[in-house]
Design an enzyme around this catalytic site. Structure first.
Site, PDB file in Angstrom:
ATOM      1  N   SER A   1      -9.888   1.740   2.429  1.00 38.94           N
ATOM      2  CA  SER A   1      -8.965   2.431   1.557  1.00 38.94           C
ATOM      3  C   SER A   1      -7.902   1.529   0.920  1.00 38.94           C
ATOM      4  CB  SER A   1      -8.248   3.529   2.345  1.00 38.94           C
ATOM      5  OG  SER A   1      -7.478   2.983   3.401  1.00 38.94           O
TER       6      SER A   1
ATOM      7  N   SER B   1     -10.212  -0.467   6.761  1.00 36.65           N
ATOM      8  CA  SER B   1      -9.603  -0.389   5.429  1.00 36.65           C
ATOM      9  C   SER B   1      -8.876  -1.631   4.939  1.00 36.65           C
ATOM     10  CB  SER B   1      -8.642   0.782   5.360  1.00 36.65           C
ATOM     11  OG  SER B   1      -9.358   1.943   5.077  1.00 36.65           O
TER      12      SER B   1
ATOM     13  N   LYS C   1       0.832  -1.204   0.000  1.00 36.32           N
ATOM     14  CA  LYS C   1       0.000   0.000   0.000  1.00 36.32           C
ATOM     15  C   LYS C   1       0.870   1.259   0.000  1.00 36.32           C
ATOM     16  CE  LYS C   1      -3.982   1.952   2.521  1.00 36.32           C
ATOM     17  NZ  LYS C   1      -4.968   1.753   3.594  1.00 36.32           N
TER      18      LYS C   1
HETATM   19  N1  GLN Z   1     -13.444   4.131   5.661  1.00 31.93           N
HETATM   20  C1  GLN Z   1     -12.914   4.617   6.890  1.00 31.93           C
HETATM   21  C2  GLN Z   1     -12.505   6.058   6.740  1.00 31.93           C
HETATM   22  O1  GLN Z   1     -12.699   6.589   5.691  1.00 31.93           O
HETATM   23  C3  GLN Z   1     -11.763   3.781   7.340  1.00 31.93           C
HETATM   24  C4  GLN Z   1     -10.539   4.045   6.579  1.00 31.93           C
HETATM   25  C5  GLN Z   1      -9.376   3.270   7.064  1.00 31.93           C
HETATM   26  O2  GLN Z   1      -9.509   2.265   7.746  1.00 31.93           O
HETATM   27  N2  GLN Z   1      -8.198   3.755   6.723  1.00 31.93           N
HETATM   28  O3  GLN Z   1     -12.000   6.662   7.639  1.00 31.93           O
END
Ligand code: GLN
Length: 511
Positions: free
Chosen positions: A151, A175, A76
């Site tokens: 994400s 995410s 990532k």
């Molecule tokens: N979807 C969640 C957010 O937008 C979690 C994102 C994540 O775990 N990085 O904050």
């Protein structure tokens, strides 16, 4: 390719049925042909990967290879790797080259994993769709008109399309698990403090975790074994010994107690997702597990609490991206020219103005930014996308003097109540089961104008991050359109072996 999981590949490599260079070449040709459509990768490291394959193959032949020989990773963009860009899905960092390896990357390299490339993500890990990346949206390999989740959407999509056999993602509110669920792969969010975050670009530091995405539960166990443990460069890591997760996967106990929280199966959950998740759980019951109805009464506050605390932390963490210390810098020459024009215009009006109009113009002149302040403002305005700006504003607001107690302070207290709910539940059960997400993958254009709808995607995953406990998403079949459904197991802090136990039992239903 005949081989999918790392464990299978390792056997084939040891049995001389497969050569590591051949494996890597296969992934490269798949990545070259498939990624034009999927857009999971942001950059490739083919040459290094092939060189590594030659070296590691020799080690395999002399029985000196590390535990991850045969693993081929997508990393990532939020995880630093020496000499590579870590763009975090943002224009802000599009030219930022890491000068060191994150601790997790050091572990991968030490254990002879190969890195094939870097993978896409929502900008600064804020999102559930991988559509907020400045480098284009990633598509779901199961249906190119759908999102891969986010994400860590690039991590999940590269894996699901078999362009790699493992990835690393990060999970702040879901995410790793939500994209794993949307793409039909396994994704683990370890306990907060189990895996070092040194070298992970911070989003919300009291939530962020790095973890693996893989085809099988055993592969995740293998990787988690390798990347876990205390790290003096991350003071939040724990020295609690790391259990051998792989043993747990190979010999799971079927008589476990599984908590079923009523709050996770109510309104908003798609009926097909509910049915599939329940059918896997009742099969586990038939095999000896006990399903225990439980309640987590503060769950209804999880989303609100998360979006106060995570945005507060983000507004502080992202302050460093100002175009001076880090990140995209706006054109300073242009800014200085514009400012001097603004000043000249005011001074001209001043000279022409009647005496009693002059005081307003003096104020206007004083309000013109200094060049440095204008540079900060424009660098951030140009470098960040809309979602990141929204969160910085929200976070700054909840931390501001008049609102701190009402929002931030209160959210901290609710976080403790959520943690208490889990502690109580884990005094009665080994793991808690739930759907990973309320629906299967949604369309690339869906939820784009409605941030709240997008935030609701994390309803089942966020509370594990609030409580700091560990969780996994495992595939639980597909819906009528063939889109994957995910089943989540959560276990108490540093009880990853229980997660792997439950995940391994449910995986067996599909093998
Ligand atoms: N979807 C969640 C957010 O937008 C979690 C994102 C994540 O775990 N990085 O904050």
């Amino acid at each position: 390719m005949a081989y999918k999981s790392i464990c299978e590949i390792q056997k084939a490599l040891l049995g001389k049925e497969l050569h590591l260079s051949e494996l890597v070449k296969n992934y490269i040709s798949d990545a070259e042909s498939k990624d034009t459509e999927i857009n999971a990768f942001t950059s490739f490291q083919f040459e290094q990967a092939l060189n590594q394959a030659e070296l590691i193959q020799k080690k395999i032949e002399s029985n000196q290879a590390g535990k991850l020989a045969g693993a081929v990773f997508g990393i990532k963009e939020a995880i630093c790797q020496e000499g590579e860009i870590a763009n975090c899905g943002s224009k802000m960092l599009q030219n930022f080259k890491s000068v060191y390896d994150a601790t997790v990357i050091e572990h991968l390299k030490k254990e002879d994993a190969i890195i094939l490339g870097r993978v896409n993500m929502d900008e600064f890990a804020m999102g559930s769709s991988t559509t907020t990346s400045a480098f284009g949206a990633t598509r779901n390999p199961h249906d190119l008109s759908k999102v891969p989740g986010g994400s860590s959407g690039g991590s999940a999509a590269a894996l699901a399309a078999n362009m790699v056999n493992a990835s690393l993602g990060s999970d702040t509110g879901g995410s790793i698990r939500q994209p794993a669920s949307f793409c039909g792969v396994v994704g683990v969010k370890p306990t907060y403090g189990r895996v070092s975050r040194h070298g992970l670009v911070a989003y919300a530091s009291s939530f962020d975790c790095i973890g693996p995405l893989t085809h099988t539960v055993a592969d995740s166990a293998l990787i988690l074994n390798a990347i876990s443990g205390v790290d003096k460069r991350d003071a939040t890591t724990s020295d609690i010994p790391v259990a051998d997760y792989l043993t747990q996967v190979e010999n799971p106990v079927s008589g476990i107690r599984i908590g079923i929280p009523e709050e996770y199966f109510g309104e908003g959950l798609h009926p097909e997702v509910k049915e599939k998740v329940m059918s896997v759980l009742s099969e586990l019951e038939k095999q000896g597990a006990t399903l225990v109805p439980i309640t987590l009464p503060h769950l209804k506050y999880a989303i609100g609490t998360y979006y106060i605390l995570a945005t507060a932390e983000a507004s502080s963490n992202l302050a460093r991206f100002d175009g001076i210390r880090y990140g995209h810098r706006a054109d300073f020459k242009r800014i200085k020219e514009e400012l001097s024009k603004e000043e000249k215009a005011i001074k001209k009006s001043f000279a022409a103005a009647e005496a009693n109009d002059k005081s307003g113009l003096i104020e206007a002149l004083a309000a013109v930014d200094s060049p440095l302040i204008r540079l900060y403002k424009e660098s951030r305005a140009e470098g960040f996308g809309a979602e990141v700006k929204r969160r910085i504003m929200l976070g700054t607001y909840v931390l501001s003097a008049g609102y701190y107690d009402a929002y931030y302070g209160k959210a901290q207290r609710v976080r403790r109540l959520i943690k208490q709910d889990f502690s109580e539940a884990f005094s009665k059960v080994d793991v808690i089961a739930s759907p990973t997400a309320p629906t299967t993958a949604f369309g690339l254009d869906e939820n784009q104008d409605d941030p709240i709808q997008m935030y609701l995607n994390d309803i089942y995953t966020i509370s594990a991050n609030l409580a700091g406990i560990c969780a996994v998403s495992v595939p639980a079949g597909t819906d009528k359109n063939g889109l994957p459904i995910g089943l989540q197991f959560m276990a108490d802090s540093f009880q990853e072996e229980k997660l792997f136990n439950a995940a391994s039992l449910s995986e067996k239903q599909f093998s």
